[in-house]
Design an enzyme around this catalytic site. Structure first.
Site, short mmCIF file in Angstrom:
data_model
loop_
_atom_site.label_atom_id
_atom_site.label_comp_id
_atom_site.label_asym_id
_atom_site.label_seq_id
_atom_site.Cartn_x
_atom_site.Cartn_y
_atom_site.Cartn_z
N CYS A 114 0.60 -1.46 0.09
CA CYS A 114 -0.35 0.52 -0.18
C CYS A 114 0.88 0.87 0.02
O CYS A 114 0.35 2.19 -0.22
CB CYS A 114 -1.03 -0.19 0.95
SG CYS A 114 0.09 0.65 2.68
N TYR A 140 1.00 6.75 6.75
CA TYR A 140 1.81 5.04 7.25
C TYR A 140 2.61 4.52 5.73
O TYR A 140 3.88 4.29 6.13
CB TYR A 140 0.00 3.47 6.84
CG TYR A 140 1.35 2.13 7.10
CD1 TYR A 140 1.21 1.74 5.51
CD2 TYR A 140 1.68 1.82 8.38
CE1 TYR A 140 1.14 0.25 6.10
CE2 TYR A 140 1.49 0.48 8.40
CZ TYR A 140 1.59 -0.20 7.00
OH TYR A 140 2.53 -1.97 6.92
O1 GFB Z 1 -7.84 -5.01 4.21
P1 GFB Z 1 -8.48 -3.28 3.75
O2 GFB Z 1 -8.98 -2.84 5.08
O3 GFB Z 1 -6.73 -2.94 3.31
O4 GFB Z 1 -9.57 -3.07 2.16
P2 GFB Z 1 -6.70 -1.59 1.64
C1 GFB Z 1 -9.54 -3.75 1.44
C2 GFB Z 1 -10.77 -3.85 0.64
O5 GFB Z 1 -11.69 -4.14 1.91
C3 GFB Z 1 -11.38 -2.39 0.94
C4 GFB Z 1 -12.97 -3.48 1.93
O6 GFB Z 1 -12.27 -2.18 -0.48
C5 GFB Z 1 -12.69 -1.84 1.73
O7 GFB Z 1 -13.49 -0.68 1.60
N1 GFB Z 1 -13.65 -4.06 2.50
C6 GFB Z 1 -15.07 -4.74 2.38
C7 GFB Z 1 -13.05 -4.26 3.85
N2 GFB Z 1 -15.11 -5.26 3.99
C8 GFB Z 1 -13.72 -4.90 4.87
C9 GFB Z 1 -13.86 -5.03 5.67
O8 GFB Z 1 -14.78 -4.78 6.72
N3 GFB Z 1 -13.01 -4.41 6.79
C10 GFB Z 1 -12.19 -4.58 5.72
N4 GFB Z 1 -11.25 -3.61 6.70
N5 GFB Z 1 -12.07 -3.86 4.82
C11 GFB Z 1 -4.55 -1.48 3.48
C12 GFB Z 1 -4.33 -0.44 4.35
O9 GFB Z 1 -5.18 -0.95 2.41
O10 GFB Z 1 -3.99 -2.29 3.17
C13 GFB Z 1 -3.70 -0.88 5.04
O11 GFB Z 1 -5.29 0.39 4.33
C14 GFB Z 1 -2.06 -1.98 5.00
O12 GFB Z 1 -2.20 0.57 5.57
C15 GFB Z 1 -2.83 -3.03 4.13
O13 GFB Z 1 -1.32 -1.13 4.25
C16 GFB Z 1 -1.88 -3.87 3.78
O14 GFB Z 1 -5.78 -2.92 0.94
O15 GFB Z 1 -7.77 -1.20 0.68
#
Ligand code: GFB
Length: 314
Positions: A114, A140
């Site tokens: 990310c 981050y």
């Molecule tokens: O895994 P996530 O939070 O990380 O979200 P990112 C990935 C996608 O899943 C986003 C969707 O499009 C979210 O909107 N999503 C759907 C959800 N339901 C959920 C849920 O219940 N929880 C979460 N968390 N997401 C992160 C970075 O971005 O990647 C961090 O913010 C980190 O810093 C990580 O590096 C690897 O891939 O979007």
């Protein structure tokens, strides 16, 4: 006789040994009969420079897996950027400075996919710092980019051997399964599990469900990090991914099948999607001889089983 891993090191510290990544590295090392230095965060606050220095003077690690970090999903990053940038810069600066002061032979620093500029293409190591960062996790990302540049600077100026590894999105046992701070796979496992338990007709999924993400099982990451600790000595960052990408909707449907949830999945676009695609080009590590054993369906099941057996722990 299989080559003994990490045979050049005698005092291996896994900083952040209780986290998902740190505990996977410890599992792997201890299965290979390697003693691992560990220190709980309630005994050593890695943000405290004086305490970290005292710990280094006493314990003298010669190989460090820097898996300690403040991490979280898209919402946690969006809502608490000050904590993410401050804690991560303090932790990594304290450990990298002390590594140099106490002559640590090698350090493995962890970035993340990310921190790359937003792009629909396969992300190559040379893309780093060549474009606009994703708004939802810019704090981050800047902290982690600073850590990579700090490693590169110590390598160039003091001939240190601090390598930087950039994994794709991770999942597995011992992850954070909280509702709001977690990453997508643990967040959905908990949400869909609870929807089934409460017999809810509908389960709300953040975003459109359209974003694509690449996922690597944390035990595969651990083998890759140990492989790199043994074989990679370049100051240039190196990606580690599975090459398997799925839409959030596909992941939600897979998790519903595993949980046995029959209700409706409702996609709530009031929540952010983040980047629409995030997948690494992992040719560099593949050419060095590492590939994951990854099988998402089997590993999702293992992660769900771990959650069900440990959900009351936290
Ligand atoms: O895994 P996530 O939070 O990380 O979200 P990112 C990935 C996608 O899943 C986003 C969707 O499009 C979210 O909107 N999503 C759907 C959800 N339901 C959920 C849920 O219940 N929880 C979460 N968390 N997401 C992160 C970075 O971005 O990647 C961090 O913010 C980190 O810093 C990580 O590096 C690897 O891939 O979007």
């Amino acid at each position: 006789m299989k080559n003994k891993i990490l045979s050049n090191f005698k005092n291996v510290w896994v900083a952040g040994h209780n986290g998902m990544v740190g505990s996977a590295i410890v599992r792997n090392l201890e299965e290979n009969n390697i003693n691992v230095l560990k220190v709980d965060k309630n005994l050593l606050d890695l943000r405290d420079q004086a305490k970290v220095d005292k710990w280094f003077a006493k314990n003298k690690p010669d190989l460090i897996f820097l898996a300690a970090a403040k991490v979280g999903g898209i919402l946690a990053n969006k809502e608490r950027p000050a904590e993410f940038i401050s804690d991560n810069i303090l932790i990594q600066s304290n450990i990298i400075n002390c590594s140099f002061k106490y002559g640590v032979n090698k350090l493995v620093f962890l970035g993340s996919s990310c921190i790359y500029p937003v792009s629909e293409n396969l992300l190559k190591e040379s893309d780093l710092m060549n474009g606009k960062l994703e708004e939802t996790n810019i704090a981050y990302a800047v902290a982690k980019i600073a850590g990579i540049e700090m490693c590169r600077s110590f390598n160039n100026q003091y001939n240190c051997n601090y390598i930087s590894v950039l994994p794709c999105n991770l999942y597995g046992p011992n992850d954070n399964f909280s509702n709001d701070d977690s990453h997508v796979i643990p967040g959905l496992i908990r949400k869909i599990y609870e929807a089934k338990k409460e017999n809810e007709n509908e389960c709300s999924i953040w975003g459109s469900g359209k974003p694509l993400r690449e996922f690597l099982y944390v035990d595969d990451l651990a083998t890759g990090l140990i492989f790199l600790a043994d074989k990679y000595d370049s100051p240039e960052p190196i990606n580690i991914g599975s090459g398997e990408e799925y839409s959030i909707k596909e992941i939600a449907l897979k998790i519903s099948d595993i949980v046995g949830y029959k209700g409706n999945l409702a996609f709530d676009e009031n929540y952010p999607d983040g980047v629409m695609r995030k997948i690494l080009n992992s040719e560099k590590i593949n050419k060095l001889g590492w590939k994951p054993e990854s099988n998402l369906d089997k590993n999702l099941q293992k992660t769900f089983d771990w959650f069900v057996n440990n959900k009351n722990l936290k």
